[in-house]
Design a protein around this motif. Sequence first.
Motif, PDB file in Angstrom:
ATOM      1  N   VAL A 234       0.837  -1.208   0.000  1.00  0.00           N
ATOM      2  CA  VAL A 234       0.000   0.000   0.000  1.00  0.00           C
ATOM      3  C   VAL A 234       0.868   1.252   0.000  1.00  0.00           C
ATOM      4  CG1 VAL A 234      -1.715   1.322   1.293  1.00  0.00           C
ATOM      5  CG2 VAL A 234      -1.973  -1.161   1.044  1.00  0.00           C
ATOM      6  N   ASN A 235       1.883   1.288   0.854  1.00  0.00           N
ATOM      7  CA  ASN A 235       2.764   2.469   0.892  1.00  0.00           C
ATOM      8  C   ASN A 235       3.477   2.674  -0.432  1.00  0.00           C
ATOM      9  OD1 ASN A 235       2.099   3.132   3.506  1.00  0.00           O
ATOM     10  ND2 ASN A 235       3.871   2.116   4.434  1.00  0.00           N
ATOM     11  N   GLU A 236       3.924   1.583  -1.048  1.00  0.00           N
ATOM     12  CA  GLU A 236       4.615   1.687  -2.330  1.00  0.00           C
ATOM     13  C   GLU A 236       3.685   2.227  -3.416  1.00  0.00           C
ATOM     14  OE1 GLU A 236       7.824   1.109  -3.252  1.00  0.00           O
ATOM     15  OE2 GLU A 236       8.351   0.848  -1.143  1.00  0.00           O
ATOM     16  N   ILE A 237       2.459   1.731  -3.435  1.00  0.00           N
ATOM     17  CA  ILE A 237       1.498   2.194  -4.447  1.00  0.00           C
ATOM     18  C   ILE A 237       1.204   3.680  -4.261  1.00  0.00           C
ATOM     19  CG2 ILE A 237      -0.906   2.012  -5.220  1.00  0.00           C
ATOM     20  CD1 ILE A 237      -0.690  -1.016  -4.707  1.00  0.00           C
ATOM     21  N   LYS A 238       1.034   4.092  -3.029  1.00  0.00           N
ATOM     22  CA  LYS A 238       0.737   5.513  -2.783  1.00  0.00           C
ATOM     23  C   LYS A 238       1.928   6.398  -3.140  1.00  0.00           C
ATOM     24  CE  LYS A 238      -3.046   5.022   0.466  1.00  0.00           C
ATOM     25  NZ  LYS A 238      -3.651   5.404   1.764  1.00  0.00           N
ATOM     26  N   ALA A 239       3.135   5.881  -2.957  1.00  0.00           N
ATOM     27  CA  ALA A 239       4.315   6.660  -3.350  1.00  0.00           C
ATOM     28  C   ALA A 239       4.423   6.771  -4.863  1.00  0.00           C
ATOM     29  CB  ALA A 239       5.574   6.008  -2.777  1.00  0.00           C
ATOM     30  N   ILE A 240       4.151   5.666  -5.567  1.00  0.00           N
ATOM     31  CA  ILE A 240       4.240   5.667  -7.036  1.00  0.00           C
ATOM     32  C   ILE A 240       3.213   6.615  -7.648  1.00  0.00           C
ATOM     33  CG2 ILE A 240       3.802   4.230  -9.086  1.00  0.00           C
ATOM     34  CD1 ILE A 240       4.909   1.852  -7.397  1.00  0.00           C
ATOM     35  N   THR A 241       2.021   6.655  -7.055  1.00  0.00           N
ATOM     36  CA  THR A 241       0.895   7.374  -7.661  1.00  0.00           C
ATOM     37  C   THR A 241       0.602   8.716  -7.000  1.00  0.00           C
ATOM     38  OG1 THR A 241      -0.644   6.217  -6.207  1.00  0.00           O
ATOM     39  CG2 THR A 241      -0.201   5.219  -8.363  1.00  0.00           C
ATOM     40  N   ASN A 242       1.418   9.089  -5.995  1.00  0.00           N
ATOM     41  CA  ASN A 242       1.189  10.344  -5.270  1.00  0.00           C
ATOM     42  C   ASN A 242      -0.198  10.367  -4.631  1.00  0.00           C
ATOM     43  OD1 ASN A 242       1.856  12.895  -4.265  1.00  0.00           O
ATOM     44  ND2 ASN A 242       0.967  13.949  -6.055  1.00  0.00           N
ATOM     45  N   GLY A 243      -0.516   9.271  -3.938  1.00  0.00           N
ATOM     46  CA  GLY A 243      -1.758   9.277  -3.166  1.00  0.00           C
ATOM     47  C   GLY A 243      -2.657   8.080  -3.353  1.00  0.00           C
ATOM     48  N   GLY A 244      -2.396   7.247  -4.321  1.00  0.00           N
ATOM     49  CA  GLY A 244      -3.237   6.071  -4.538  1.00  0.00           C
ATOM     50  C   GLY A 244      -3.742   5.992  -5.965  1.00  0.00           C
ATOM     51  N   THR A 245      -4.217   4.818  -6.345  1.00  0.00           N
ATOM     52  CA  THR A 245      -4.727   4.604  -7.702  1.00  0.00           C
ATOM     53  C   THR A 245      -6.205   4.953  -7.801  1.00  0.00           C
ATOM     54  OG1 THR A 245      -5.256   2.292  -7.223  1.00  0.00           O
ATOM     55  CG2 THR A 245      -3.082   2.749  -8.145  1.00  0.00           C
ATOM     56  N   GLU A 246      -6.622   5.262  -8.997  1.00  0.00           N
ATOM     57  CA  GLU A 246      -8.065   5.450  -9.235  1.00  0.00           C
ATOM     58  C   GLU A 246      -8.806   4.115  -9.251  1.00  0.00           C
ATOM     59  OE1 GLU A 246      -6.224   9.147 -11.079  1.00  0.00           O
ATOM     60  OE2 GLU A 246      -5.736   7.010 -11.018  1.00  0.00           O
TER      61      GLU A 246
END
Length: 362
Positions: A241-253
């Motif tokens: 979850v932390n990695e995804i939020k870092a990649i996407t600047n807040g989370g995926t759509e």
Amino acid sequence: MKINAAVTHGQGQDFVLEEVELADPKANEVLVKIIATGVCHTDAVARDAAIAPLPAVLGHEGAGIVEKVGENVTDLEPGDHVVLSFAHCGHCHNCLTGHPTACETFNELNFGGINDDHTHRLSQNGKELSTFFGQSSFGTFAISHERNVVKVDKEVDLALLGPLGCGIQTGAGTVLNKLQPTFGTSIAIFGTGAVGLSAIMAAKIVGCKNIIAIDVHDNRLELAKELGATHTLNGTKVDVVNEIKAITNGGTEFSIDTTGVPPVVRQSLHALRPLGIAAIVGVTPEMSIDVHNDLMAEGKTMMGVIEGDAVAKIFIPQLVDYYKRGLFPFDKLVKFYDFDQINEAFAASKSGEVIKPILKIQ
């Protein structure tokens, strides 16, 4: 007529190749010579958890050639190349409004062991055998209602196409038909089996900016990268979850869970940005979520998607066209087995050694 089929006699038992009797097609039915059929996790569940009446002939990703048509069949003829997909009634509200995957009698027609008219076509030594998914494609021939028989391009290798009827249709359709992400949006796909990898290829087709693949097997993540994933995460090595939020600047759509594993399902929710949408396509056991914090407080949506919300007669030919154009290389997922290697193919699927086994019937 007498055919050879892989019979499932009891819960958890190996498939046994035996001679069985297949009746002639009735009105609106089609007799198909099965060339090849995919091996799907749902077949294993039906065998091991007896979600359909046994004994049965399983198999639900059949591809073959029309041998004979019953009365009233108008859009199919002997010699047509076809893929067999899920059964549906064709006349309930959901079928008539373009959502046959949510047919009001879906479970009865696909898992009830009977054909559309509530009778059987398969028997052995005078005893009826259950039909599966309106087709029972683990046999040299199968009978299916014309509604779930999809004509396909004869230029494409027919032996390859069976999995389009279920698993590959599910992954690609969840993206293209249900979520419909717009260009530049981000999506996280949990699980990189046949369903997840098909979703990744579909996300690449529509131009998602970040296509994040999550799995616990590095070899599958490598294939995910080859097929279109922009980022890959091994769930045993990082905080997903932390990695995804870092990649996407807040989370995926958008997110898709194909695993059915409750902690992973929760990750698919937590990885979303506010107003994000999570599609659940895996067979998931009973689990709990924090409705307020996981959904309502950030306006998120969690939805179940069956068979990619596809109208198979439209969607499967579209996938074949994408494949011909080099945009949907699902052939990279498969390994072929001879029909008498069916138990070996299921073992390879269960171990993860092979993503999508296909049985060559004849």
